[in-house]
Scaffold this active site. Sequence first.
Site, PDB file in Angstrom:
ATOM      1  N   HIS A   2      42.060  41.248  44.660  1.00 39.13           N
ATOM      2  CA  HIS A   2      41.106  41.130  43.557  1.00 39.13           C
ATOM      3  C   HIS A   2      39.717  40.551  43.836  1.00 39.13           C
ATOM      4  O   HIS A   2      39.432  40.323  45.283  1.00 39.13           O
ATOM      5  CB  HIS A   2      41.710  40.026  42.573  1.00 39.13           C
ATOM      6  CG  HIS A   2      41.846  38.914  43.421  1.00 39.13           C
ATOM      7  ND1 HIS A   2      40.915  37.724  43.891  1.00 39.13           N
ATOM      8  CD2 HIS A   2      42.952  38.220  44.006  1.00 39.13           C
ATOM      9  CE1 HIS A   2      41.289  37.000  44.536  1.00 39.13           C
ATOM     10  NE2 HIS A   2      42.749  37.010  44.478  1.00 39.13           N
TER      11      HIS A   2
ATOM     12  N   ASP B  94      44.971  38.782  48.814  1.00 37.00           N
ATOM     13  CA  ASP B  94      44.883  38.361  50.122  1.00 37.00           C
ATOM     14  C   ASP B  94      46.291  38.263  50.823  1.00 37.00           C
ATOM     15  O   ASP B  94      46.564  38.864  51.815  1.00 37.00           O
ATOM     16  CB  ASP B  94      43.828  37.124  50.532  1.00 37.00           C
ATOM     17  CG  ASP B  94      44.102  36.083  49.820  1.00 37.00           C
ATOM     18  OD1 ASP B  94      45.339  36.059  48.929  1.00 37.00           O
ATOM     19  OD2 ASP B  94      43.494  35.199  49.892  1.00 37.00           O
TER      20      ASP B  94
END
Length: 425
Positions: free
Chosen positions: A61, A336
């Site tokens: 994102h 991540d």
Amino acid sequence: MRNLLTKAGLFGSVSVAFGSIWWSQQKTESNPVTSSAAPNPNDACPASLYELQQVQVLFRHGARTPLKSIPDVMEAQWTPSLLEAPPYTHINYVVTDLKGGPQPRSPLEDNYRKNILSGGSFAGQLTTLGMQQLYELGETLRKKYIEETPFLSPTFSSTEVYVRSTNIVRTIESAKCLIAGLFKQKQKDIVSILTAEAKSEILYPNYHGCKLLKVLSDPRWAKMSSLPGVAEDLQSILSALGIAAHQHVDFILIRDDMVAREAHGLPSPLVLNFWRNKVEQRAVDMMCSLFEPNKREALQLSVGALFHVLLENIEKKLQDNSAEANRKLFLYSAHDTTLIPCLMALEIFDMKWPPYAASITLELHKSRQTGDAFVKVSYIGQDQHIPGCSGVYCPLQEFKQVLSQYSLSSERYNSRCISTELAEP
């Protein structure tokens, strides 16, 4: 082991580490990624020798509000004005479950909404900057797969494009913004963004849905403070920041807040300028200790089900003529902490935390001369020579062999997850 949701210390570290996900789960960093593998002379072959068949993109994102502010230091003001959506990112879309039914409830998002940051915004929310970053990633894909190579239609079509996201607002909005940039808001169909129930999510290491993964990981979290140099460095930075001893803070939490502030031009304690590189290094050290490749099972349970889906998409494309198999682009909006274990399993992790909007791309190609299938992997736009592959254009059988040590079918994944029998020390 302390409960991950209720104990403040590990909650801070885990919710930020899995900041991209875990249970509460930058100036954008843009360091170029290079592979440590030696170049192969065969990679000099021009791309014109290969015909693109399919593209799969797994992406983080965009920039967001922090998951938790560093305590006892000057607070940044995360005002709602930082979260306004630019008009050019608007598209017609609907969020569903994996079968097209109503969107599942999101316990993780519910948890974010309980944490209001100074300034009035919720924790973990995609900002205007983050929306722009994903729009630009979409533009990059547009340039490559529509303008330079006429692979995709210039208008969104559900028959061509599959979109899946973790069931968290920032990843859903990131997927929406990427689509807007990729197709310039032109769409033939309403965009369906598919999401899974929290307990069955495979787009991040699922510590709540996979019992064995939690059993394997809990001791590692407990031991992180005793990693060589970590405890000493942490005590030094906490002292320099003036953080009280009773506060539960680690390098991952500090990094998350620090990078979020930097990305949005918000002030940080001056002492962080001196400590920035050490914070980055120690946060990565912590993640590497969690996903040690030599402790194969935890890494397998973190990425195995996702790797299986990626391979299954490739196999369907090569062997099936159904409408689903004929899709050209698969988009997976994640975190991540999705990318890190994937990069580690592929042995291309560069020891740098994946920046906002980072992406791993798998391209399926066919040789124009032989018809043989090849897979090309890139990370943040840089082609990667995967160890175990004879070239950047990796013969499919070699690529499958690389992933086979981690890939898990849904049946095997679910069976291992409910087990309490450890296969690793």
